[in-house]
Design a protein around this motif. Structure first.
Motif, PDB file in Angstrom:
ATOM      1  N   PRO A  25     -10.207  16.979  -2.380  1.00 35.08           N
ATOM      2  CA  PRO A  25     -10.916  18.013  -3.146  1.00 35.08           C
ATOM      3  C   PRO A  25     -11.259  17.521  -4.554  1.00 35.08           C
ATOM      4  N   ALA A  26     -12.465  17.908  -5.026  1.00 34.07           N
ATOM      5  CA  ALA A  26     -12.934  17.474  -6.350  1.00 34.07           C
ATOM      6  C   ALA A  26     -12.406  18.394  -7.450  1.00 34.07           C
ATOM      7  N   GLY A  27     -12.504  17.903  -8.693  1.00 35.86           N
ATOM      8  CA  GLY A  27     -12.090  18.684  -9.847  1.00 35.86           C
ATOM      9  C   GLY A  27     -10.601  18.733 -10.059  1.00 35.86           C
ATOM     10  N   VAL A  28      -9.902  17.740  -9.544  1.00 32.63           N
ATOM     11  CA  VAL A  28      -8.437  17.740  -9.586  1.00 32.63           C
ATOM     12  C   VAL A  28      -7.947  16.369 -10.051  1.00 32.63           C
ATOM     13  N   GLU A  29      -6.849  16.380 -10.838  1.00 29.29           N
ATOM     14  CA  GLU A  29      -6.197  15.121 -11.181  1.00 29.29           C
ATOM     15  C   GLU A  29      -5.135  14.804 -10.136  1.00 29.29           C
ATOM     16  N   TYR A  30      -5.094  13.550  -9.706  1.00 30.10           N
ATOM     17  CA  TYR A  30      -4.158  13.119  -8.669  1.00 30.10           C
ATOM     18  C   TYR A  30      -3.221  12.046  -9.207  1.00 30.10           C
ATOM     19  N   SER A  31      -1.990  12.092  -8.712  1.00 28.97           N
ATOM     20  CA  SER A  31      -1.053  10.988  -8.899  1.00 28.97           C
ATOM     21  C   SER A  31      -1.137  10.100  -7.670  1.00 28.97           C
ATOM     22  N   LEU A  32      -1.260   8.796  -7.894  1.00 28.44           N
ATOM     23  CA  LEU A  32      -1.414   7.853  -6.801  1.00 28.44           C
ATOM     24  C   LEU A  32      -0.102   7.120  -6.552  1.00 28.44           C
ATOM     25  N   ASN A  33       0.276   7.037  -5.285  1.00 30.87           N
ATOM     26  CA  ASN A  33       1.491   6.329  -4.898  1.00 30.87           C
ATOM     27  C   ASN A  33       1.233   5.514  -3.640  1.00 30.87           C
ATOM     28  N   LEU A  34       1.965   4.402  -3.527  1.00 30.87           N
ATOM     29  CA  LEU A  34       1.885   3.596  -2.312  1.00 30.87           C
ATOM     30  C   LEU A  34       2.896   4.112  -1.302  1.00 30.87           C
ATOM     31  N   ILE A  35       2.453   4.270  -0.062  1.00 25.87           N
ATOM     32  CA  ILE A  35       3.326   4.715   1.016  1.00 25.87           C
ATOM     33  C   ILE A  35       3.567   3.546   1.962  1.00 25.87           C
ATOM     34  N   GLY A  36       4.825   3.327   2.323  1.00 27.14           N
ATOM     35  CA  GLY A  36       5.140   2.250   3.254  1.00 27.14           C
ATOM     36  C   GLY A  36       5.043   0.871   2.633  1.00 27.14           C
ATOM     37  N   ALA A  37       5.138   0.799   1.315  1.00 25.64           N
ATOM     38  CA  ALA A  37       5.047  -0.500   0.632  1.00 25.64           C
ATOM     39  C   ALA A  37       6.093  -0.568  -0.469  1.00 25.64           C
ATOM     40  N   ASN A  38       7.344  -0.236  -0.105  1.00 25.84           N
ATOM     41  CA  ASN A  38       8.414  -0.285  -1.095  1.00 25.84           C
ATOM     42  C   ASN A  38       8.557  -1.709  -1.620  1.00 25.84           C
ATOM     43  N   GLY A  39       8.723  -1.836  -2.920  1.00 23.55           N
ATOM     44  CA  GLY A  39       8.767  -3.157  -3.532  1.00 23.55           C
ATOM     45  C   GLY A  39       7.461  -3.531  -4.203  1.00 23.55           C
TER      46      GLY A  39
END
Length: 204
Positions: A25-39
Motif C-alpha cells: 500500500p502507498a502513502g506509508v513508511e515501512y521498516s525493511l528487514n531480511l527474512i531467512g538471512a540471519n547474519g
C-alpha cells in the motif's frame, strides 16, 4: 524482504536472481528487514516511504561475528537435549545469535557480535538458571564455559484433615505449573514437598 508498517502489518517480497518486485500500500513508511538471512543486514537504510511505484536498491552486508564455545555444567544429557541457549543483547541489535548444544559432550557454540554485551538465558530447562549470565567478546573466537544451577525450592505443607494415616500414605500429590507448560511435579511423601516460585494447580 519484509516490509512492515507502523501498525505492525507486514508484506514479504521474495528475492530472485538479485532483484525483488512486489506491491505494498502507498502513502506509508515501512521498516525493511531480511527474512531467512540471519547474519546479514540491510546497510543502506532500513526505512522506506512508498508514495508511488518506487525503485529502491537494497545493500546487504554480512554481520561481523565470532564463535564462542565451551562446556556446560549442571545439566544432565537428557536435560541438555531439551535446552536452547538464548543470547539477548543489552543494546538492540538486528542480528539474532545462532546457538547449538551438543548434549552428548555437554558443549555448546554460539555466534556473537564483538564488543556487544549479551545476557545468557535458556529455554527448556526452567528449573535451572545461569548465575554468571553475561558475556562480551572481542574480535576473536573465544572459549567461555556455562554453569547452570538449580533454582531454589521452598517447602510446601499439605494439611489432610479427616484422612487416617493409612490413607495419607497412599496419597500422591501432583503440582502443575500453570504458567509453564510441561512442568509437573509429583510427591508421594507429603513431608518432602518442595517447589520453586510459581503458580500451581493441585491434584491427587
Amino acid at each position: 524482504i519484509e516490509f512492515k508498517n507502523q501498525a505492525g502489518k507486514s508484506w514479504n517480497i521474495y528475492v530472485s536472481n538479485g532483484t525483488y518486485s512486489g506491491k505494498v500500500p502507498a502513502g506509508v513508511e515501512y521498516s525493511l528487514n531480511l527474512i531467512g538471512a540471519n547474519g546479514y543486514l540491510i546497510s543502506n537504510g532500513s526505512k522506506l516511504t512508498v508514495e508511488k511505484d518506487t525503485t529502491y536498491a537494497i545493500a546487504i552486508k554480512k554481520v561481523e561475528m565470532y564463535t564462542v564455545s565451551g562446556s556446560i555444567t549442571g545439566l544432565s544429557e537428557s536435560q541438555l537435549s531439551k535446552a536452547k541457549l538464548i543470547y539477548t543483547p543489552v543494546e538492540s541489535r538486528i542480528y539474532s545469535p545462532e546457538t547449538a548444544i551438543d548434549a552428548a559432550s555437554a558443549t555448546y557454540t554460539a555466534k556473537l557480535e564483538p564488543n556487544c554485551q549479551y545476557i545468557i538465558s535458556a529455554t527448556g530447562v526452567n528449573d535451572f538458571n545461569i548465575p554468571a549470565n553475561t558475556i562480551s567478546i572481542g574480535k576473536a573466537d573465544t572459549t567461555s564455559n556455562i554453569a547452570f544451577e538449580a533454582k531454589p525450592v521452598y517447602a510446601v505443607t499439605i494439611t489432610t484433615e479427616g484422612l487416617v494415616d493409612s490413607l495419607q500414605a497412599k496419597l500422591n500429590v501432583v503440582f502443575t505449573n500453570l504458567n509453564e507448560t510441561g512442568y509437573v511435579y509429583s510427591f508421594s511423601d507429603l513431608n518432602s514437598i518442595a517447589l520453586r516460585n510459581g503458580v500451581y494447580s493441585i491434584s491427587i
